[in-house]
Design a protein around this motif. Structure first.
Motif, PDB file in Angstrom:
ATOM      1  N   LEU A  50       7.995  19.183  -2.032  1.00 58.77           N
ATOM      2  CA  LEU A  50       7.119  19.068  -0.859  1.00 58.77           C
ATOM      3  C   LEU A  50       6.728  20.473  -0.415  1.00 58.77           C
ATOM      4  N   THR A  51       5.442  20.671  -0.146  1.00 62.32           N
ATOM      5  CA  THR A  51       4.997  21.961   0.393  1.00 62.32           C
ATOM      6  C   THR A  51       4.997  21.870   1.909  1.00 62.32           C
ATOM      7  N   LEU A  52       5.750  22.767   2.530  1.00 60.67           N
ATOM      8  CA  LEU A  52       5.883  22.754   3.994  1.00 60.67           C
ATOM      9  C   LEU A  52       4.693  23.453   4.645  1.00 60.67           C
ATOM     10  N   PRO A  53       4.504  23.247   5.957  1.00 67.09           N
ATOM     11  CA  PRO A  53       3.357  23.873   6.649  1.00 67.09           C
ATOM     12  C   PRO A  53       3.283  25.390   6.471  1.00 67.09           C
ATOM     13  N   ASP A  54       4.423  26.056   6.225  1.00 68.50           N
ATOM     14  CA  ASP A  54       4.372  27.516   6.052  1.00 68.50           C
ATOM     15  C   ASP A  54       4.085  27.918   4.609  1.00 68.50           C
ATOM     16  N   GLY A  55       3.822  26.934   3.751  1.00 71.73           N
ATOM     17  CA  GLY A  55       3.459  27.217   2.365  1.00 71.73           C
ATOM     18  C   GLY A  55       4.639  27.228   1.407  1.00 71.73           C
ATOM     19  N   SER A  56       5.878  27.187   1.939  1.00 70.71           N
ATOM     20  CA  SER A  56       7.047  27.195   1.055  1.00 70.71           C
ATOM     21  C   SER A  56       7.281  25.786   0.491  1.00 70.71           C
ATOM     22  N   ASN A  57       8.036  25.723  -0.595  1.00 67.46           N
ATOM     23  CA  ASN A  57       8.307  24.428  -1.234  1.00 67.46           C
ATOM     24  C   ASN A  57       9.756  24.020  -1.048  1.00 67.46           C
ATOM     25  N   ARG A  97      14.221  12.802   5.888  1.00 63.31           N
ATOM     26  CA  ARG A  97      14.379  12.548   7.316  1.00 63.31           C
ATOM     27  C   ARG A  97      14.861  13.797   8.069  1.00 63.31           C
ATOM     28  N   TYR A  98      15.427  14.753   7.348  1.00 67.24           N
ATOM     29  CA  TYR A  98      15.922  15.972   8.006  1.00 67.24           C
ATOM     30  C   TYR A  98      15.046  17.196   7.718  1.00 67.24           C
ATOM     31  N   ILE A  99      13.909  16.992   7.029  1.00 70.92           N
ATOM     32  CA  ILE A  99      13.127  18.159   6.580  1.00 70.92           C
ATOM     33  C   ILE A  99      12.628  18.998   7.759  1.00 70.92           C
ATOM     34  N   ARG A 100      12.327  18.359   8.902  1.00 70.27           N
ATOM     35  CA  ARG A 100      11.838  19.142  10.047  1.00 70.27           C
ATOM     36  C   ARG A 100      12.982  19.741  10.871  1.00 70.27           C
ATOM     37  N   ASN A 101      14.219  19.529  10.427  1.00 70.70           N
ATOM     38  CA  ASN A 101      15.341  20.293  11.012  1.00 70.70           C
ATOM     39  C   ASN A 101      15.413  21.695  10.399  1.00 70.70           C
ATOM     40  N   MET A 102      14.797  21.846   9.200  1.00 69.66           N
ATOM     41  CA  MET A 102      14.845  23.107   8.468  1.00 69.66           C
ATOM     42  C   MET A 102      13.761  24.039   9.010  1.00 69.66           C
ATOM     43  N   ASP A 103      13.879  25.356   9.026  1.00 73.07           N
ATOM     44  CA  ASP A 103      15.057  26.157   8.770  1.00 73.07           C
ATOM     45  C   ASP A 103      15.778  26.549  10.063  1.00 73.07           C
ATOM     46  N   ALA A 104      15.411  25.883  11.166  1.00 75.78           N
ATOM     47  CA  ALA A 104      16.176  26.145  12.390  1.00 75.78           C
ATOM     48  C   ALA A 104      17.638  25.828  12.086  1.00 75.78           C
ATOM     49  N   LEU A 105      17.852  24.772  11.318  1.00 79.19           N
ATOM     50  CA  LEU A 105      19.177  24.484  10.770  1.00 79.19           C
ATOM     51  C   LEU A 105      19.107  24.732   9.265  1.00 79.19           C
ATOM     52  N   SER A 106      20.157  25.332   8.713  1.00 76.18           N
ATOM     53  CA  SER A 106      20.200  25.522   7.259  1.00 76.18           C
ATOM     54  C   SER A 106      20.733  24.237   6.621  1.00 76.18           C
ATOM     55  N   MET A 107      20.659  24.168   5.305  1.00 75.28           N
ATOM     56  CA  MET A 107      21.196  22.980   4.621  1.00 75.28           C
ATOM     57  C   MET A 107      22.704  22.890   4.844  1.00 75.28           C
ATOM     58  N   LYS A 108      23.344  24.055   4.889  1.00 77.34           N
ATOM     59  CA  LYS A 108      24.788  24.076   5.150  1.00 77.34           C
ATOM     60  C   LYS A 108      25.069  23.543   6.567  1.00 77.34           C
ATOM     61  N   ASP A 109      24.238  23.953   7.525  1.00 81.40           N
ATOM     62  CA  ASP A 109      24.387  23.447   8.895  1.00 81.40           C
ATOM     63  C   ASP A 109      24.251  21.928   8.916  1.00 81.40           C
ATOM     64  N   GLN A 110      23.241  21.429   8.191  1.00 83.53           N
ATOM     65  CA  GLN A 110      23.008  19.976   8.185  1.00 83.53           C
ATOM     66  C   GLN A 110      24.224  19.245   7.613  1.00 83.53           C
ATOM     67  N   ILE A 111      24.823  19.820   6.581  1.00 82.30           N
ATOM     68  CA  ILE A 111      26.031  19.210   6.003  1.00 82.30           C
ATOM     69  C   ILE A 111      27.147  19.178   7.052  1.00 82.30           C
ATOM     70  N   THR A 112      27.329  20.308   7.756  1.00 82.04           N
ATOM     71  CA  THR A 112      28.372  20.364   8.797  1.00 82.04           C
ATOM     72  C   THR A 112      28.146  19.271   9.848  1.00 82.04           C
ATOM     73  N   LEU A 113      26.904  19.108  10.280  1.00 78.55           N
ATOM     74  CA  LEU A 113      26.615  18.077  11.284  1.00 78.55           C
ATOM     75  C   LEU A 113      26.915  16.685  10.731  1.00 78.55           C
ATOM     76  N   LEU A 114      26.550  16.461   9.461  1.00 75.86           N
ATOM     77  CA  LEU A 114      26.813  15.149   8.855  1.00 75.86           C
ATOM     78  C   LEU A 114      28.310  14.877   8.718  1.00 75.86           C
ATOM     79  N   GLN A 115      29.091  15.949   8.635  1.00 75.13           N
ATOM     80  CA  GLN A 115      30.545  15.775   8.489  1.00 75.13           C
ATOM     81  C   GLN A 115      31.262  15.747   9.838  1.00 75.13           C
ATOM     82  N   SER A 116      30.500  15.779  10.940  1.00 73.55           N
ATOM     83  CA  SER A 116      31.115  15.853  12.270  1.00 73.55           C
ATOM     84  C   SER A 116      31.130  14.493  12.963  1.00 73.55           C
ATOM     85  N   ARG A 117      32.119  14.345  13.868  1.00 75.13           N
ATOM     86  CA  ARG A 117      32.147  13.169  14.754  1.00 75.13           C
ATOM     87  C   ARG A 117      32.056  13.645  16.203  1.00 75.13           C
TER      88      ARG A 117
END
Lengths: 301, 77
Positions: free
Chosen positions: A31-38, A74-94
């Motif tokens: 997917l090409t994001l609005p800033d031109g990155s893939n 579903r999480y693509i617009r969380n990037m890059d304010a959150l990194s992929m590592k951040d997203q994993i941490t959130l998914l592993q949290s309660r």
């Protein structure tokens, strides 16, 4: 979908688990994001399909994808304010949300959308008409229903991969520690000061941080409390000196925009604490006045 | 001798706000408690007091140019 089918046929059911990385990669697309990155992304439909066929939960599939730099769409617009590592941490949290009224309802929806992996939701109350002005989980169709049932429905509608523990009961000194079990953080969305002290004691006992907020009319406040902090007594004074269990809200009521703003502030703090293990709002109180309007950060120590 | 302070009263305390509260003139040496009394604010409602964004008490003495905020207990959710 066709790609996923092909992958499954090629690897065979028995070898599915070990070939999940390849299957995820084949199901992903660029997917090409609005800033031109893939970015490599994977759709909700494909992760659900892979989850069903492999016997792994949706959350596990999302995490596996992220580990390979494939972002669930579903999480693509969380990037890059959150990194992929951040997203994993959130998914592993309660996160444990205590109180599902105005603050709690908005907190539940926001945290479900951002991708918190597991939630414990607690409230012993049912909806009534006076909730309709601000509580996003309430509607004309669910009056007299439990707030936990509405929270459950909302979370599952927004993000069905979230694991939910729901308790339709009031938190008290007896059950508080049990209700916080397995939670990484507690969010105070309660509606009275005394109950906040009960939650604070339980969170300290459980050794977890807590984000606490309260609202009245055009005003709101928020702070972060870690187990070793003095916490609520810096805001309200010592518990034994409380002259009333409710505050200015008895006179001013609660307005929808104040509630949703302060709930958003709570969510931002929850996410930052889960990711950074600290908060700038410890021993500080952020006071919001939407009348003037002003934001003030007060040092409590 | 008088001093000028910037006074902000929050939530239910807003009704006690005097005119020109951003340049409120008081006698030098006035404590927060005295001012609270002069403004007619019930003392138990002056729960959270802050001067220049630092927590203060009813005994704190005000200085020229101070920004004083007073916030009542808030518990709604």
């Amino acid at each position: 979908m066709a790609t996923v089918w092909g992958s499954f046929r090629r690897w065979g059911v028995d070898n599915l688990k070990q070939h999940l990385p390849e299957i995820l990669l084949e199901a992903s697309r660029l997917l090409t994001l609005p800033d031109g990155s893939n970015r490599n992304i994977i759709s909700l439909l494909d992760t659900a399909d892979i989850s069903q066929r492999s016997g792994r939960t949706r959350k596990e599939i999302d995490i596996l994808a992220l580990e390979q730099s494939i972002v669930p769409e579903r999480y693509i617009r969380n990037m890059d304010a959150l990194s992929m590592k951040d997203q994993i941490t959130l998914l592993q949290s309660r996160v444990c949300i205590v109180g599902l009224g105005g603050l709690g309802g908005s907190v539940v929806e926001t945290l479900a959308r951002i991708g918190i992996g597991a939630m414990t939701v607690i409230d012993g109350d049912i909806f009534d008409e006076s909730n309709l002005n601000r509580q996003v989980l309430s509607s004309e169709h669910n009056l007299s229903q439990t707030k936990t049932a509405a929270a459950l429905e909302k979370i599952l509608t927004v993000n069905s991969s979230i694991l939910i523990q729901d308790y339709s009961e009031k938190m008290d000194e007896e059950n508080a520690v049990h209700l916080l079990e397995h939670a990484d953080i507690a969010v105070d969305c309660l509606d009275n000061i005394q109950a906040r002290f009960i939650l604070e004691k339980a969170a300290k006992k459980a050794g977890i941080p807590m984000v606490s907020a309260a609202v009245a009319g055009f005003s709101g406040q928020i702070t972060a409390i870690f187990p070793e902090d003095r916490g609520l007594e810096l805001v309200y004074g010592p518990e034994q000196s409380l002259s009333a269990t409710r505050g200015a809200e008895t006179t001013l009521g609660n307005l929808a925009f104040t509630v949703s703003l302060v709930a958003s502030l709570e969510c931002a703090e929850v996410v930052k604490i889960l990711l950074n293990k600290d908060s700038d709002l410890r021993n500080q109180l952020l006071i919001v006045d939407l009348k003037e309007p002003t934001f003030e950060r007060i040092r409590l120590l | 001798m008088t001093i000028s302070i910037d006074l902000k009263l929050f939530a239910t305390l807003q009704e006690f706000t005097p005119q020109s509260s951003d340049a409120h003139i008081i006698a030098a040496g006035t404590s927060v408690g005295t001012l609270v009394q002069q403004l007619g604010i019930p003392e138990k409602k002056a729960k959270l007091i802050f001067i220049n964004n630092l927590k203060a008490t009813l005994d704190s003495v005000l200085k020229d140019g101070d920004r004083l905020g007073i916030f009542p207990p808030v518990g709604g959710g």
